[in-house]
Design an enzyme around this catalytic site. Sequence first.
Site, PDB file in Angstrom:
ATOM      1  N   ASN A   9       0.868  -1.181   0.000  1.00 17.60           N
ATOM      2  CA  ASN A   9       0.000   0.000   0.000  1.00 17.60           C
ATOM      3  C   ASN A   9       0.904   1.231   0.000  1.00 17.60           C
ATOM      4  O   ASN A   9       1.479   1.577   1.020  1.00 17.60           O
ATOM      5  CB  ASN A   9      -0.894  -0.032   1.260  1.00 17.60           C
ATOM      6  CG  ASN A   9      -1.724   1.230   1.409  1.00 17.60           C
ATOM      7  OD1 ASN A   9      -1.790   2.054   0.497  1.00 17.60           O
ATOM      8  ND2 ASN A   9      -2.368   1.378   2.558  1.00 17.60           N
ATOM      9  N   LYS A  11       0.090   4.242  -0.235  1.00 16.74           N
ATOM     10  CA  LYS A  11      -0.574   5.427   0.341  1.00 16.74           C
ATOM     11  C   LYS A  11      -0.364   6.621  -0.602  1.00 16.74           C
ATOM     12  O   LYS A  11      -0.300   6.430  -1.809  1.00 16.74           O
ATOM     13  CB  LYS A  11      -0.081   5.670   1.768  1.00 16.74           C
ATOM     14  CG  LYS A  11      -0.213   4.403   2.635  1.00 16.74           C
ATOM     15  CD  LYS A  11      -0.037   4.610   4.101  1.00 16.74           C
ATOM     16  CE  LYS A  11      -0.211   3.270   4.820  1.00 16.74           C
ATOM     17  NZ  LYS A  11      -0.112   3.367   6.273  1.00 16.74           N
ATOM     18  N   GLU A  99      -6.788   4.876   8.135  1.00 17.94           N
ATOM     19  CA  GLU A  99      -6.579   6.292   7.780  1.00 17.94           C
ATOM     20  C   GLU A  99      -7.834   6.874   7.140  1.00 17.94           C
ATOM     21  O   GLU A  99      -8.156   8.039   7.321  1.00 17.94           O
ATOM     22  CB  GLU A  99      -5.354   6.417   6.851  1.00 17.94           C
ATOM     23  CG  GLU A  99      -4.063   6.188   7.621  1.00 17.94           C
ATOM     24  CD  GLU A  99      -2.939   5.585   6.812  1.00 17.94           C
ATOM     25  OE1 GLU A  99      -3.011   5.574   5.570  1.00 17.94           O
ATOM     26  OE2 GLU A  99      -1.972   5.100   7.434  1.00 17.94           O
ATOM     27  N   GLU A 169      -5.062  -4.752  10.866  1.00 13.66           N
ATOM     28  CA  GLU A 169      -4.064  -3.696  11.023  1.00 13.66           C
ATOM     29  C   GLU A 169      -4.319  -2.955  12.331  1.00 13.66           C
ATOM     30  O   GLU A 169      -5.124  -2.006  12.358  1.00 13.66           O
ATOM     31  CB  GLU A 169      -4.146  -2.696   9.858  1.00 13.66           C
ATOM     32  CG  GLU A 169      -3.876  -3.304   8.502  1.00 13.66           C
ATOM     33  CD  GLU A 169      -3.312  -2.268   7.526  1.00 13.66           C
ATOM     34  OE1 GLU A 169      -2.272  -2.546   6.929  1.00 13.66           O
ATOM     35  OE2 GLU A 169      -3.907  -1.186   7.378  1.00 13.66           O
ATOM     36  N   GLY A 175       2.674   2.590  10.847  1.00 11.59           N
ATOM     37  CA  GLY A 175       3.609   3.695  10.663  1.00 11.59           C
ATOM     38  C   GLY A 175       4.331   4.105  11.931  1.00 11.59           C
ATOM     39  O   GLY A 175       4.970   5.152  11.982  1.00 11.59           O
ATOM     40  N   SER A 215       3.651  -1.800  10.473  1.00 12.30           N
ATOM     41  CA  SER A 215       5.108  -1.871  10.666  1.00 12.30           C
ATOM     42  C   SER A 215       5.679  -3.260  10.354  1.00 12.30           C
ATOM     43  O   SER A 215       6.629  -3.709  11.003  1.00 12.30           O
ATOM     44  CB  SER A 215       5.498  -1.426  12.077  1.00 12.30           C
ATOM     45  OG  SER A 215       5.095  -0.083  12.287  1.00 12.30           O
TER      46      SER A 215
HETATM   47  P1  13P Z   1       3.126   0.618   7.730  1.00 13.94           P
HETATM   48  O1  13P Z   1       3.636  -0.693   7.154  1.00 13.94           O
HETATM   49  O2  13P Z   1       3.833   1.804   7.210  1.00 13.94           O
HETATM   50  O3  13P Z   1       3.047   0.546   9.224  1.00 13.94           O
HETATM   51  O4  13P Z   1       1.621   0.766   7.206  1.00 13.94           O
HETATM   52  C1  13P Z   1       0.771  -0.316   7.298  1.00 13.94           C
HETATM   53  C2  13P Z   1      -0.449   0.009   6.544  1.00 13.94           C
HETATM   54  O5  13P Z   1      -1.195   0.903   6.915  1.00 13.94           O
HETATM   55  C3  13P Z   1      -0.718  -0.745   5.307  1.00 13.94           C
HETATM   56  O6  13P Z   1      -1.998  -0.514   4.844  1.00 13.94           O
END
Ligand code: 13P
Length: 259
Positions: A9, A11, A99, A169, A175, A215
């Site tokens: 992802n 983002k 998010e 998640e 993050g 993470s």
């Molecule tokens: P991170 O791997 O940056 O923690 O993000 C996870 C995430 O939100 C994947 O959709």
Amino acid sequence: MKDKLVIGNWKMNKNFEEAEELLEDIAEALEDWVLRSTVVLCPPFPYLEMATDYADESGHFACGAQNCAEFEDGAYTGEVSAKMLHDVGVQFCIVGHSERRKYFGESSENLSKKVNLLLENDIIPVFCCGELQNEREHGKQFDVVSAQIKEALFHLTAEQFEHVVIAYEPVWAIGTGLTASPKQAEEMHAFIRTLAEKQYGTEIAYNLHILYGGSCNAQNALELFMQPNVDGGLIGGASLKANDFLAIIEAAETVGKEE
Ligand code: 13P
């Protein structure tokens, strides 16, 4: 155990040039691999058509979107429909990322509509669920995740549910560098599978892909993927660098081969 699913992802990251470079690097590296795992890249909307071109040429990965509209079509300025995604070759779509729940106020009601439209357009919804830090601190993580799943998915028929992926998640792990321990992930994934089993029966629950996200990186992926109920990962930050993402795919492949 079934083969793993690894989804990147991106983002809202990368400019056009960087996006093309990452697609190129991944496509090139995967060229010689005989993959058992399914690999999916979810870039931002403007790069999807380029990404599906790379995916078609490579044949080693598929493309996903990060969101879609809850409406079929019409006067919804700024929205992108499931049908449009289908038409550019998108095969997966993330739904209900924390998010989007947090910054765009998405509710279970919105999400269930998106899931319906995606399935109607032959796109696999990657449904995200997960608790906040204070919910875990109060021992509410199972109630939260169970409500999220029931509210947005359990109206589906068994035939529809077979085409859904669930990503656990935990919001406190996204993050932040704080990963759920393999034990915490496994415990929640087993809980989700049992929920699915009660609603849709053993076979469908067994075949359900339940991904871990938060993470997940090249260092911890192997141990997470070794958990019996962790069927792969939804990767944020570590999917933005080809080498890190490839190492995570390699972890998925290693586990797949050991079984
Ligand atoms: P991170 O791997 O940056 O923690 O993000 C996870 C995430 O939100 C994947 O959709």
